[in-house]
Design a protein around this motif. Structure first.
Motif, PDB file in Angstrom:
ATOM      1  N   GLY A  15       0.821  -1.213   0.000  1.00 49.86           N
ATOM      2  CA  GLY A  15       0.000   0.000   0.000  1.00 49.86           C
ATOM      3  C   GLY A  15       0.846   1.251   0.000  1.00 49.86           C
ATOM      4  N   LEU A  20      -0.297   4.947  -1.205  1.00 49.08           N
ATOM      5  CA  LEU A  20      -1.539   5.040  -0.439  1.00 49.08           C
ATOM      6  C   LEU A  20      -1.245   5.389   1.009  1.00 49.08           C
ATOM      7  N   VAL A  43      -3.600  -3.381   1.120  1.00 52.35           N
ATOM      8  CA  VAL A  43      -4.090  -2.057   0.738  1.00 52.35           C
ATOM      9  C   VAL A  43      -5.054  -1.538   1.791  1.00 52.35           C
ATOM     10  N   CYS A  46      -3.299  -0.454   4.851  1.00 58.11           N
ATOM     11  CA  CYS A  46      -2.581   0.795   4.620  1.00 58.11           C
ATOM     12  C   CYS A  46      -3.511   2.003   4.713  1.00 58.11           C
TER      13      CYS A  46
END
Length: 142
Positions: A15, A20, A43, A46
């Motif tokens: 991520g 991100l 992800v 994150c």
């Protein structure tokens, strides 16, 4: 400017490698049973939230677009991915790595991106079976 990360990229920290941050809204499109669940969890960890789907109906900071060779017209998929993307946001086009089922030829990506109004910046290995290509709308003069 394009860079490629090694073949055995660990999912942990993915991520962050995708730029991100906690609090970002990330839309996921093209999910199917072949997507990488570890990558998806990385992800969401994150951004400290669940990813949203195509029915979200509000602006998003980034889009993860899972795409395979038989998913249809890539230009159409990229244009659809732009629908909710905030200005300055990026699309991470996730495609199967070379030799995996559904591999998308790199030339298809480089041809489709400009037609959709996008520039290709970075390609990175993000899991055992998937690579990510960052696509952004070119900056326009103010």
């Amino acid at each position: 400017m394009s860079s490629t990360v090694g073949d055995s990229a660990p999912v942990t920290g993915t991520g962050e490698r995708l730029g991100l941050k906690p609090g970002m809204v990330v839309q996921e499109l093209g999910w199917d049973n072949d997507t990488d669940d570890e990558l998806r969890v990385a992800v969401e960890d994150c951004i400290d939230a669940d990813m949203v789907d195509g029915d979200y109906g509000n602006v998003v900071d980034a889009v993860l677009l899972w795409w395979r060779a038989d998913d249809g017209d890539l230009v159409d998929g990229l244009v659809d991915a732009l629908t909710d993307l905030v200005g300055g946001g990026s699309i991470w086009l996730l495609t199967p790595k070379v030799g995996r089922p559904g591999t998308v030829d790199a030339s298809d990506v480089s041809e489709a991106a400009p037609v959709a109004g996008l520039s290709q910046t970075t390609t990175a290995a993000v899991s055992k079976d998937w690579q990510a290509t960052r696509l952004v709308a070119p900056k326009t003069p103010a």
